[in-house]
Structure formats: C-alpha cells, structure tokens
Write an enzyme that holds these catalytic residues in place. Structure first.
Site, PDB file in Angstrom:
ATOM      1  N   ARG A   1       0.812  -1.217   0.000  1.00 13.28           N
ATOM      2  CA  ARG A   1       0.000   0.000   0.000  1.00 13.28           C
ATOM      3  C   ARG A   1       0.850   1.273   0.000  1.00 13.28           C
ATOM      4  O   ARG A   1       0.374   2.338  -0.332  1.00 13.28           O
ATOM      5  CB  ARG A   1      -0.931  -0.045   1.229  1.00 13.28           C
ATOM      6  CG  ARG A   1      -1.701   1.209   1.532  1.00 13.28           C
ATOM      7  CD  ARG A   1      -2.659   1.589   0.417  1.00 13.28           C
ATOM      8  NE  ARG A   1      -3.450   2.754   0.795  1.00 13.28           N
ATOM      9  CZ  ARG A   1      -2.992   3.997   0.820  1.00 13.28           C
ATOM     10  NH1 ARG A   1      -1.747   4.257   0.498  1.00 13.28           N
ATOM     11  NH2 ARG A   1      -3.788   4.999   1.177  1.00 13.28           N
ATOM     12  N   LYS A   2       2.078   1.176   0.407  1.00 14.78           N
ATOM     13  CA  LYS A   2       2.982   2.340   0.440  1.00 14.78           C
ATOM     14  C   LYS A   2       2.338   3.557   1.096  1.00 14.78           C
ATOM     15  O   LYS A   2       2.173   4.608   0.474  1.00 14.78           O
ATOM     16  CB  LYS A   2       3.480   2.707  -0.952  1.00 14.78           C
ATOM     17  CG  LYS A   2       4.287   1.606  -1.605  1.00 14.78           C
ATOM     18  CD  LYS A   2       4.922   2.082  -2.891  1.00 14.78           C
ATOM     19  CE  LYS A   2       5.671   0.978  -3.590  1.00 14.78           C
ATOM     20  NZ  LYS A   2       4.793  -0.073  -4.143  1.00 14.78           N
ATOM     21  N   PHE A   3       1.989   3.401   2.360  1.00 13.12           N
ATOM     22  CA  PHE A   3       1.429   4.525   3.112  1.00 13.12           C
ATOM     23  C   PHE A   3       2.450   5.661   3.153  1.00 13.12           C
ATOM     24  O   PHE A   3       3.658   5.425   3.168  1.00 13.12           O
ATOM     25  CB  PHE A   3       1.099   4.091   4.542  1.00 13.12           C
ATOM     26  CG  PHE A   3      -0.063   3.137   4.617  1.00 13.12           C
ATOM     27  CD1 PHE A   3      -1.374   3.611   4.515  1.00 13.12           C
ATOM     28  CD2 PHE A   3       0.135   1.779   4.781  1.00 13.12           C
ATOM     29  CE1 PHE A   3      -2.456   2.739   4.577  1.00 13.12           C
ATOM     30  CE2 PHE A   3      -0.930   0.897   4.851  1.00 13.12           C
ATOM     31  CZ  PHE A   3      -2.235   1.375   4.746  1.00 13.12           C
TER      32      PHE A   3
END
Ligand code: 5BU
Length: 463
Positions: free
Chosen positions: A290-292
């Site tokens: 998700r690569k927050f």
C-alpha cells in the site's frame, strides 16, 4: 580445577565472556582481515576452532561458557558434532557428569554399522554440541541420525553463532539455539579492545543475521525455511478474482503474495476471506503493497478502515518514511494489536528514485529503533549500504526482479535473482510480470523459486 574455572560462583559473567573472546583471538581461533574461503568468496573473518585442543585452559573455559548458556535446558545425554566439537562436548561431560554420545561421521544410512555410539535409551533427550553455526545445516546432519535412533533433540549449544540464518533455520525445526557468542559480540569486544578496526567490524556485520523481533518477520523466516522458498509473487492482475486464481496457482511456490488491491474494480470482505483461506491452504503470507505516506493519524485510519480494511487481512504492509517516524507509530497503533508487520521503503527499483544515500540511512535507523513492529525493508542493494544492511534481524524484500536484466518503458529496472540475493544481499525476491505475464505462471513461479532459493542457500554458505 577450581583455579581455571571462569568465576568462583560457577556462572560465567559478561567479563568472562569478553576475556574468552580475547583469548580466542590470541590463539588465532578467530582472525580478521581478508580471507579467501573454499567457495572463492572473500570474507573479513576467519574462524577455526580446531586449535583449541592445544590450549587446555581455553578449552575448559569454552566448555564452561557453553554449559552456562544451556543452564535450564533439560537433557539426558549430549552429542558433539564431529570433529571440532568433540573435545568441547567431552570437557562438558567430564565437568558436569552428563553422559556423551558420538555420531560416526562416515556412516550414512546403509549397512549395519551404528551411526550413534554410546549407551542411550529411546525417548531420552539429547543436547547437540557444535563449535560454530552458520546456516544450521551441519547441525541438522547430526540431529537426523539422533532422531532416527529415537532420541529427542530440543536444544543445540554452540560456541559461536555466525548470525547467518542458523538460528532461524533451527527454530523452523523446533530446535532452540544457545550460543556462547554471536559474531557481533565478538566484534564489539575486539573493537573495544582495539584489536579490530570499526571498519572491519562493520564490513563483517554486514553479513550478520539474527532472529527478527517482529512476529511476522520471525514467521516469514520460519516459513521460508520449511517451504524452501524466498519468492514473493506480485499479483498485479486485472481483477480480484484473477488475483485469487493466480494465488491458488503460484501458492505452492511462494513465501509471500504481494497485492495492490486498489487496482481492482471490486474488492469485498469475501475476497479478503478467500485470500486468507488460500494463504492458509498454501502456507504463504499476504503483503498489501500500500505504500502509506501520510501523517500518523491519517495512516491509522487508512490502514484500519475504509473499503479495504487492510490491517484485517494483510500480514504485511509497507510505508514511506517521508512524513517522519509518526507514520510508524500510526500504523503500529492499528497493526500491532493484530500481530502485523511493517516494511519500510528504504530504496525503490525505479529509475531516478530519490530514496538513496542519507534517506536510506535514516530509514535503516528508524527500522532499527522500531523492530517490534518493523520487520524489514523494501530495498534494492542493501549489501552496498555504507553502514551495512540494517539491524541483523530485519528482512530485505526486493522488487524489480526478472531472470534477465532489463526494464520496462515506465522506469522499472530489473536485476536477476542471483544478483539480488547474492551480490546485493537481499532475502526475498519480488517478481511480478516475470511470473504473471508468462504463458504458464505456475511453471514460471517454480523457476523463480528455484533460482531465488539456490541463490539464498549459496549466500548463507558463503559467510
Ligand atoms: P514487476 O512486474 O516485477 O515489475 O512488478 C514489480 C512489483 O513490485 C509491482 O507490484 C510494483 O508496484 C512493486 N514495486 C516495484 O516494482 N518497485 C519498488 O521499488 C516497489 C514496489 Br517499493
């Protein structure tokens, strides 16, 4: 005898251990510099404990230091791994009155010759005594014939743990490793005594590996060892249903399935449930990539809620450190109670990435400071980070992998499994189009699994 015991109380203090390190260095059982190993690889450390037999006082201290580490473990007999550990096991046996067994090195499983010498009864518990553990493979060669004779093996004691994955490999077989020294402890002691430069110590620690503190990280290493795979497939297909079909097809070959569920038209809790069922069926972990990248408060809502409810079904997710360490705290608040693990993006595989140099170093430091929740990194070349590849218990997963070097027309850059695991010193290869765009993704996954795992085993042995 009393005069040569490490301390009067009979237990070994930290000072005694440090003193013993210096003695082992004096007799050149442990040497630093550049050494060419059998594999042809250069290593900054060379350990040869056979010389200990020529120094009875040191042999006794070695045996006592190891005995001290297994205090509390229950066993009826001991078995030394031939040959270097035999005098050590003998000394432990003489000092403490525990009977010893010997494994015949030359006996495989044919003929009538006994593989184990000595008196024992089936069902007894046997402590395995070894001088050095690297990847754990030679210990396993001793455990197998002991178990074949009906002995139980639960604990292994070694003088030195080289921190190359042995602890994880043994834990995967239900064996607890007790080490008098880790290689890191030896290095720290020799640096403090001015015998090794901090540069040589750092170069040596680059290869060190210890047990992850985060539960998902620990589970991933166990899973890799029991399933013999370090392949993660990036399931970037057109729909959630196609992703589930792919997961079922490549499931037997992978340790992790990586998803981008926000590319699908439809995502329902039923999809998440089916994915979890496939993870249980094939024994893999789920990683929503998700690569927050927002402040802690926002990411905690994005991770725990919304349409996707990622924290409910994904064992692993990842984040950029651009916002600062509050992002780790925000994700941890949601993920830690659910037993999840976080990867920090230290580097990216794409051309022109800004994640490099000081940024990468800051990510490594943040990961080290948060190892309860951070299980590792997305990285590309951890072997060439100036300060080493981060804390030894952290796992590296690397995207941008295909069997041939190359790229796509949108900036992706590919390295081979050998390069990523061997030269760049990552742990897990992440492969998307190399598998999913193949005519037969299940067959391609098998191929990548083999390439990745062979490179991984070779990298453990080089150490
Ligand atoms: P590919 O088809 O093997 O190129 O897919 C790579 C996958 O890894 C894809 O899902 C990317 O989103 C992901 N990825 C990447 O390629 N590079 C990175 O630095 C990171 C993720 Br982080």
């Amino acid at each position: 005898m009393v005069g040569v015991l490490p301390s009067q109380s009979g237990t070994v203090s930290r000072r005694d251990y440090e003193d013993l390190v210096l003695k082992l260095h004096d007799i050149q059982a442990v040497k630093f510099g550049e050494f060419k190993l059998k594999s042809g690889i250069m290593s900054p450390v060379y350990i040869d404990l056979r010389v200990i037999v020529s120094y009875p006082e040191i042999l006794l201290r070695v045996a006592e230091a190891m005995w001290d580490r297994v205090r509390g473990a229950a066993f009826d007999v001991m078995c030394g791994v031939p040959y270097t550990a035999l005098p050590i096991a003998t000394t432990m046996s003489l000092q403490h009155g525990t009977p010893m067994l010997m494994r015949r090195k030359e006996v495989k499983d044919y003929g009538t010759k006994k593989a184990i010498e000595g008196a024992f009864a089936r069902g007894q518990t046997c402590l395995v005594v070894e001088d050095l553990v690297t990847s754990g493979m030679s210990v396993q060669e001793t455990v197998a014939p002991l178990e074949a004779e009906g002995l139980r093996v639960t604990d292994v004691v070694v003088l030195i743990d080289r921190q190359q994955g042995g602890e994880a490999r043994l834990a995967a077989q239900g064996l607890k490793l007790h080490a008098a020294f880790t290689l890191s402890f030896i290095l720290d002691t020799l640096v403090a005594a001015g015998r090794v430069t901090p540069e040589v110590a750092a170069a040596t620690k680059k290869r060190a590996r210890s047990w992850p503190k985060n539960a998902v990280g620990a589970e991933l290493l166990r899973l890799m060892a029991r399933k013999q795979t370090n392949l993660s497939v990036a399931a970037d297909v057109e729909s959630a249903d196609a992703m589930l079909a792919l997961a079922d097809a490549v499931g037997p070959s992978i340790c992790v399935l990586k998803t981008h569920v926000d590319v699908f038209d439809v995502w329902t809790p039923a999809h998440a449930e089916k994915l979890q069922a496939l993870a249980a069926k094939h024994d893999f972990l789920i990683f929503e990539d998700r690569k927050f990248a927002d402040i802690g408060n926002t990411v905690s809502m994005q991770y725990g809620g919304g349409i996707y409810r990622i924290a409910d079904w994904s064992h692993i997710t990842n984040a950029h450190l651009v916002p600062g360490s509050g992002i780790i705290d925000g994700l941890k608040k949601v993920g830690a109670p659910k037993g999840r693990g976080l990867l920090l993006l230290a580097e990216m595989s794409s051309k022109g990435t800004l994640a490099k140099g000081d940024y990468t170093a800051a990510v490594a430091a943040a990961a080290e400071a948060n190892q309860d929740f951070v299980m590792g990194f997305i990285s590309v070349s951890p072997g060439s980070w100036p300060a080493g590849p981060g804390a030894p218990g952290l796992i590296h997963m690397t995207p941008g992998v295909q069997l041939a070097k190359g790229g796509d027309d949108l900036g992706q850059q590919y390295n081979t499994p050998d390069s990523v695991i061997g030269e760049r010193r990552s742990d897990v290869i992440i492969v998307g189009r190399g598998v999913i765009a193949a005519a037969d993704p299940a067959a391609a996954a098998k191929q990548y699994r083999e390439a990745g795992w062979n490179a991984y085993l070779a990298s453990l042995q080089e150490a």
